[in-house]
Write a protein that holds these residues in place. Sequence first.
Motif, mmCIF file in Angstrom:
data_model
loop_
_atom_site.group_PDB
_atom_site.id
_atom_site.type_symbol
_atom_site.label_atom_id
_atom_site.label_comp_id
_atom_site.label_asym_id
_atom_site.label_seq_id
_atom_site.Cartn_x
_atom_site.Cartn_y
_atom_site.Cartn_z
ATOM 1 N N ARG A 129 111.951 83.576 50.177
ATOM 2 C CA ARG A 129 112.120 84.967 49.755
ATOM 3 C C ARG A 129 113.434 85.241 49.037
ATOM 4 O O ARG A 129 113.522 86.179 48.239
ATOM 5 C CB ARG A 129 112.019 85.888 50.985
ATOM 6 N N HIS A 130 114.457 84.434 49.315
ATOM 7 C CA HIS A 130 115.770 84.708 48.727
ATOM 8 C C HIS A 130 116.332 83.533 47.915
ATOM 9 O O HIS A 130 116.710 83.701 46.753
ATOM 10 C CB HIS A 130 116.779 85.091 49.816
ATOM 11 N N LEU A 131 116.397 82.361 48.550
ATOM 12 C CA LEU A 131 117.083 81.233 47.913
ATOM 13 C C LEU A 131 116.372 80.741 46.653
ATOM 14 O O LEU A 131 116.995 80.599 45.593
ATOM 15 C CB LEU A 131 117.237 80.081 48.908
ATOM 16 N N LYS A 132 115.088 80.458 46.765
ATOM 17 C CA LYS A 132 114.375 79.935 45.603
ATOM 18 C C LYS A 132 114.310 80.943 44.444
ATOM 19 O O LYS A 132 114.538 80.552 43.295
ATOM 20 C CB LYS A 132 112.985 79.472 46.004
ATOM 21 N N PRO A 133 114.001 82.215 44.709
ATOM 22 C CA PRO A 133 113.948 83.157 43.582
ATOM 23 C C PRO A 133 115.284 83.318 42.845
ATOM 24 O O PRO A 133 115.303 83.479 41.621
ATOM 25 C CB PRO A 133 113.529 84.469 44.252
ATOM 26 N N LEU A 134 116.402 83.264 43.583
ATOM 27 C CA LEU A 134 117.696 83.539 42.960
ATOM 28 C C LEU A 134 118.476 82.290 42.545
ATOM 29 O O LEU A 134 119.234 82.325 41.572
ATOM 30 C CB LEU A 134 118.555 84.381 43.910
ATOM 31 N N LEU A 135 118.291 81.196 43.289
ATOM 32 C CA LEU A 135 119.081 79.988 43.013
ATOM 33 C C LEU A 135 118.230 78.749 42.762
ATOM 34 O O LEU A 135 118.767 77.672 42.502
ATOM 35 C CB LEU A 135 120.026 79.699 44.180
ATOM 36 N N GLY A 136 116.924 78.876 42.867
ATOM 37 C CA GLY A 136 116.036 77.713 42.852
ATOM 38 C C GLY A 136 116.204 76.786 41.672
ATOM 39 O O GLY A 136 116.115 75.559 41.809
ATOM 40 N N ARG A 137 116.448 77.303 40.469
ATOM 41 C CA ARG A 137 116.537 76.463 39.275
ATOM 42 C C ARG A 137 117.930 75.858 39.063
ATOM 43 O O ARG A 137 118.117 75.007 38.198
ATOM 44 C CB ARG A 137 116.159 77.286 38.042
ATOM 45 N N PHE A 151 124.852 85.583 44.478
ATOM 46 C CA PHE A 151 123.646 85.521 45.310
ATOM 47 C C PHE A 151 123.756 86.483 46.491
ATOM 48 O O PHE A 151 122.830 87.236 46.790
ATOM 49 C CB PHE A 151 123.452 84.080 45.808
ATOM 50 N N LEU A 152 124.910 86.475 47.154
ATOM 51 C CA LEU A 152 125.133 87.349 48.301
ATOM 52 C C LEU A 152 124.995 88.814 47.890
ATOM 53 O O LEU A 152 124.332 89.614 48.578
ATOM 54 C CB LEU A 152 126.527 87.085 48.882
ATOM 55 N N SER A 153 125.588 89.164 46.762
ATOM 56 C CA SER A 153 125.521 90.542 46.278
ATOM 57 C C SER A 153 124.101 90.936 45.885
ATOM 58 O O SER A 153 123.653 92.057 46.163
ATOM 59 C CB SER A 153 126.450 90.722 45.076
ATOM 60 N N ASP A 154 123.371 90.012 45.257
ATOM 61 C CA ASP A 154 122.012 90.310 44.800
ATOM 62 C C ASP A 154 121.062 90.547 45.972
ATOM 63 O O ASP A 154 120.225 91.456 45.937
ATOM 64 C CB ASP A 154 121.485 89.171 43.930
ATOM 65 N N VAL A 155 121.187 89.725 47.015
ATOM 66 C CA VAL A 155 120.333 89.928 48.196
ATOM 67 C C VAL A 155 120.665 91.260 48.847
ATOM 68 O O VAL A 155 119.774 92.025 49.231
ATOM 69 C CB VAL A 155 120.492 88.771 49.199
ATOM 70 N N GLY A 158 119.158 94.215 47.159
ATOM 71 C CA GLY A 158 117.702 94.346 47.225
ATOM 72 C C GLY A 158 116.958 93.731 46.060
ATOM 73 O O GLY A 158 115.791 94.069 45.828
ATOM 74 N N LYS A 159 117.566 92.803 45.330
ATOM 75 C CA LYS A 159 116.889 92.198 44.180
ATOM 76 C C LYS A 159 115.703 91.329 44.580
ATOM 77 O O LYS A 159 114.829 91.049 43.749
ATOM 78 C CB LYS A 159 117.881 91.382 43.350
ATOM 79 N N THR A 160 115.666 90.896 45.832
ATOM 80 C CA THR A 160 114.541 90.081 46.303
ATOM 81 C C THR A 160 113.635 90.864 47.251
ATOM 82 O O THR A 160 112.755 90.288 47.883
ATOM 83 C CB THR A 160 115.059 88.819 47.021
ATOM 84 N N ALA A 161 113.846 92.167 47.354
ATOM 85 C CA ALA A 161 113.033 92.990 48.248
ATOM 86 C C ALA A 161 111.584 93.009 47.779
ATOM 87 O O ALA A 161 111.302 93.027 46.574
ATOM 88 C CB ALA A 161 113.586 94.410 48.300
ATOM 89 N N ARG A 175 113.438 93.195 52.982
ATOM 90 C CA ARG A 175 114.426 94.181 52.550
ATOM 91 C C ARG A 175 115.742 93.475 52.232
ATOM 92 O O ARG A 175 116.024 92.395 52.730
ATOM 93 C CB ARG A 175 114.649 95.233 53.633
ATOM 94 N N GLY A 176 116.541 94.114 51.426
ATOM 95 C CA GLY A 176 117.875 93.599 51.177
ATOM 96 C C GLY A 176 118.842 94.134 52.213
ATOM 97 O O GLY A 176 118.475 94.398 53.344
ATOM 98 N N GLY A 177 120.095 94.271 51.803
ATOM 99 C CA GLY A 177 121.104 94.791 52.709
ATOM 100 C C GLY A 177 122.083 93.725 53.141
ATOM 101 O O GLY A 177 121.816 92.518 53.015
ATOM 102 N N PRO A 178 123.223 94.142 53.649
ATOM 103 C CA PRO A 178 124.276 93.200 54.042
ATOM 104 C C PRO A 178 123.848 92.192 55.108
ATOM 105 O O PRO A 178 124.215 91.024 55.027
ATOM 106 C CB PRO A 178 125.384 94.125 54.569
#
Length: 408
Positions: A129-137, A151-155, A158-161, A175-178
């Motif tokens: 839900r988070h790692l592959k969509p944002l950092l996978g490539r 990556f921390l800021s994007d999660v 809510g970019k992966t919500a 959901r996103g959030g800290p």
Amino acid sequence: MQKKITKRNVDATEVEARDVFVWDTEVKGFGLKVTPKGRKVYLLQYRLPGTSTRRYTIGVHGAPWTPDGARNEAITLLSQVLRGEDPAEARQAIRADPTIAQLCDLYLAEGVATKKASTVSADRARIERHLKPLLGRKQLRSLARADISRFLSDVSAGKTAVDERTRKRGRAIVRGGPVAANRALATLSAILAFANERGLRADNPVRGVKKFKEGKRARFLSNEEIARLGEALREAESRGVNSYAIAAIRLLILTGCRKNEVLALRWEEVDLSSGALRLSDSKTGAKQVLLGAPARAILAELPRQFANPYVICGRTPAEHLVGLQKVWVGVRAKAGLCDVRLHDLRHSFASVAARSGESLLIIGKVLGHSTAAATSRYAHLSNDPIRVAVEKTASEVGDMLRPARKAK
């Protein structure tokens, strides 16, 4: 030997002084190797034209590799062999400098054998839900601290919500959030530590990245709020709300157990004669939970379902209840406790003990905490032995500071 590789056959395969091989009767080349130390490994034996026989390690038996999962992986690998591709060479290429997505897959296949199934499940969810969509490539060796901070800021933003259906009655709400960002970062750190162990990268760029501050979420019910909750549960019961769900909520606040400890509780773990639950597994491992009279009464009155091993039965045969949150939302609204989570019932059980004068040591034992720090949140409610020591010492020092009485 040859036989269909099933969980029963895997468990029954005995350890010998040399490697033992079991070859599957359904998929040619798919096998199980049992080492003299008891390690059980799924593998695939294959041969490309003009080459000798090769063996490819699929993974160690246990989460995430089951007989069926390993067999499906073997079928996928055999399709590569039919196309003239060598799975072993492909793995070596991946291991030279994998993408983060490939590293995640390797971690789930080979780096989680000693972890609890629940931990692996949580790791897999964060990966997908988070790692592959944002950092996978991203290539592993080019991953920088700036990428991780982003990556921390994007999660958190809510970019992966996502909110989507996963099966007939399933639903994935991400959901996103800290807090979600911090948990995803912890999973990434574990994966990079795995990469360090395998010699894929010398450092861990997660180190030094500042996490978001998390506010303390502990919520303790007052005596009056507990009374309102009891009334709301009785009202729900009179309306025919699922009796197992009502019992689960009552057991949560009467035992201080975690939600999954109650929902996954099996009758074989209930010992009413000695008034205890003997949990085979929990967040902190196997433990015993002593039961008070009200909790014993609930368990004694709960109907058992034939062929269902669970105390809190679900709609599906042989499964425990799911969807307790939906019942809880209705009950807490009736009680006027809309800000209270199910986990806060555990806190409330502990807070009653603290207000009654029990020491933090005893409260920690009751809750099954592995460290004293985990119990420290109740210090302000209890007759804390540290506070007692402070008061005693300060009194003695104070007596010394006072002027000495003159003899008459």
